[in-house]
Design a protein around this motif. Structure first.
Motif, mmCIF file in Angstrom:
data_model
loop_
_atom_site.group_PDB
_atom_site.id
_atom_site.type_symbol
_atom_site.label_atom_id
_atom_site.label_comp_id
_atom_site.label_asym_id
_atom_site.label_seq_id
_atom_site.Cartn_x
_atom_site.Cartn_y
_atom_site.Cartn_z
ATOM 1 N N VAL A 1 0.822 -1.223 0.000
ATOM 2 C CA VAL A 1 0.000 0.000 0.000
ATOM 3 C C VAL A 1 0.853 1.270 0.000
ATOM 4 O O VAL A 1 0.323 2.369 -0.143
ATOM 5 N N VAL B 1 -7.757 0.248 3.296
ATOM 6 C CA VAL B 1 -7.299 1.474 2.630
ATOM 7 C C VAL B 1 -6.599 2.353 3.655
ATOM 8 O O VAL B 1 -7.159 2.660 4.709
ATOM 9 N N TYR C 1 -4.482 6.010 3.966
ATOM 10 C CA TYR C 1 -4.013 7.238 3.328
ATOM 11 C C TYR C 1 -2.741 7.713 4.042
ATOM 12 O O TYR C 1 -2.439 7.283 5.156
ATOM 13 N N CYS D 1 2.183 6.592 -1.619
ATOM 14 C CA CYS D 1 1.075 5.730 -1.201
ATOM 15 C C CYS D 1 0.202 5.298 -2.371
ATOM 16 O O CYS D 1 0.016 6.050 -3.330
ATOM 17 N N TYR E 1 -3.067 4.710 -2.086
ATOM 18 C CA TYR E 1 -4.355 5.405 -1.992
ATOM 19 C C TYR E 1 -4.137 6.869 -1.619
ATOM 20 O O TYR E 1 -3.387 7.166 -0.685
ATOM 21 N N GLU E 2 -4.788 7.742 -2.369
ATOM 22 C CA GLU E 2 -4.708 9.188 -2.102
ATOM 23 C C GLU E 2 -6.102 9.695 -1.812
ATOM 24 O O GLU E 2 -7.059 9.241 -2.449
ATOM 25 N N LYS E 3 -6.206 10.670 -0.924
ATOM 26 C CA LYS E 3 -7.530 11.267 -0.690
ATOM 27 C C LYS E 3 -7.428 12.782 -0.599
ATOM 28 O O LYS E 3 -6.598 13.310 0.137
ATOM 29 N N GLU F 1 -13.568 9.357 -8.318
ATOM 30 C CA GLU F 1 -12.431 8.434 -8.172
ATOM 31 C C GLU F 1 -11.712 8.275 -9.492
ATOM 32 O O GLU F 1 -12.357 8.147 -10.533
ATOM 33 N N SER G 1 -7.453 7.427 -11.370
ATOM 34 C CA SER G 1 -6.063 7.075 -11.160
ATOM 35 C C SER G 1 -5.205 8.226 -11.698
ATOM 36 O O SER G 1 -5.133 8.422 -12.909
ATOM 37 N N ARG H 1 -4.546 5.067 -6.709
ATOM 38 C CA ARG H 1 -6.002 5.203 -6.725
ATOM 39 C C ARG H 1 -6.389 6.403 -5.877
ATOM 40 O O ARG H 1 -6.081 6.432 -4.691
ATOM 41 N N LYS H 2 -7.035 7.361 -6.524
ATOM 42 C CA LYS H 2 -7.345 8.603 -5.816
ATOM 43 C C LYS H 2 -8.843 8.771 -5.621
ATOM 44 O O LYS H 2 -9.621 8.511 -6.529
ATOM 45 N N ARG H 3 -9.214 9.204 -4.425
ATOM 46 C CA ARG H 3 -10.609 9.525 -4.114
ATOM 47 C C ARG H 3 -10.667 10.996 -3.755
ATOM 48 O O ARG H 3 -9.893 11.462 -2.915
#
Ligand code: ATP
Length: 231
Positions: free
Chosen positions: A50, A71, A73, A94, A96-98, A165, A167, A173-175
């Motif tokens: 991750v 997940v 962040y 990372c 996962y990005e938020k 969402e 990429s 993977r960005k939210r």
């Protein structure tokens, strides 16, 4: 390495949900790693990388591994990895990005305008936003980022929360969580390090200027909410 599926073999429990481990991908040898998890884990399990981190005084990058479906962040990974004794995190990338941000609207007597920004590293119109920081709620991030990037103090419209969402590059993977944000002035002061230009437009123009499907969907939702809001 990021997003790779790996075989994990734990060898030490460092603190709650943080372990040292060896990991291997198909056919490769063992590599030192750290495991972060909110779950109970066995000594051997299948995991996913991750994040990839570099630490001061340790050669090379180390995979940060979790179980499938969890997940993490960046702020939480940083907090968890700060529990490592005598090892300081230098850099982390990372999976996962938020980010959180806002569809900012300003009502005049005649019409409603929304604010689009073009950021310095992109050539497309979208909405102000930025990464969530440790201890922040999504709403706090949106309000802070809007203030930093545009100088505007906004009020969020209750009940509006839309997710986009995508990429941004590679396997990342960005939210992005967007709120509908009301401004009481159209006097914008952009943060020049981040934002290249801004424009107030009506909703029809916004649909023409924005190109990403998820942005267009969110503009439609915002339009409906603004139409039905009383004042
Ligand atoms: P942040 O404002 O959250 O700090 P950023 O400026 O670092 O983000 P993004 O705006 O997420 O980065 O853009 C990164 C990449 O993702 C760019 O190449 C951009 O073209 C692409 N991108 C941006 N928005 C979307 C979207 N809604 N759908 C698909 N791709 C997008």
């Amino acid at each position: 390495m990021i997003a790779d599926n790996v075989k994990v073999s734990l060898f030490g429990n460092i603190s709650d949900g943080l372990y040292s481990a060896y990991v291997s991908t198909n056919g490769s040898g063992n590599q030192s790693a750290y495991v972060v998890t909110r779950k109970e884990v066995r000594d051997y399990f299948d995991g996913i990388v991750v994040a990839v981190a570099e630490f001061e005084g340790l050669a090379g990058a180390r995979p940060i591994v979790s179980t499938y479906g969890e997940v993490f962040y960046e702020p939480e990974l940083r907090r968890r990895l700060s529990k490592l004794k005598n090892i300081k995190l230098k850099h982390i990338r990372c999976l996962y990005e938020k980010s959180c941000g806002g569809i900012i609207f300003y009502k005049t007597r005649r019409n409603t305008k929304i604010l689009l920004v073009k950021n310095n590293n992109g050539r497309y119109w979208s909405f102000p936003k930025g990464h969530i920081e440790e201890g922040e709620t999504e709403q706090q991030t949106a309000i802070r980022e809007i203030k930093e990037e545009t100088g505007l103090d906004v009020t969020l419209v209750p009940g509006f929360r839309e997710i986009s969402e995508y990429s941004p590059f590679g396997k990342i993977r960005k939210r992005v969580v967007f709120f509908l944000a009301r401004a009481f002035t159209d006097n914008v002061k952009i943060q020049e390090e981040e934002i290249d230009s801004y424009i107030w437009v009506d909703l029809q123009q916004a649909r023409k200027l924005c190109s990403y499907d998820n942005d267009l969907r969110i503009i439609e939702k915002a339009e409906l909410t603004i139409q039905f809001s009383k004042n």
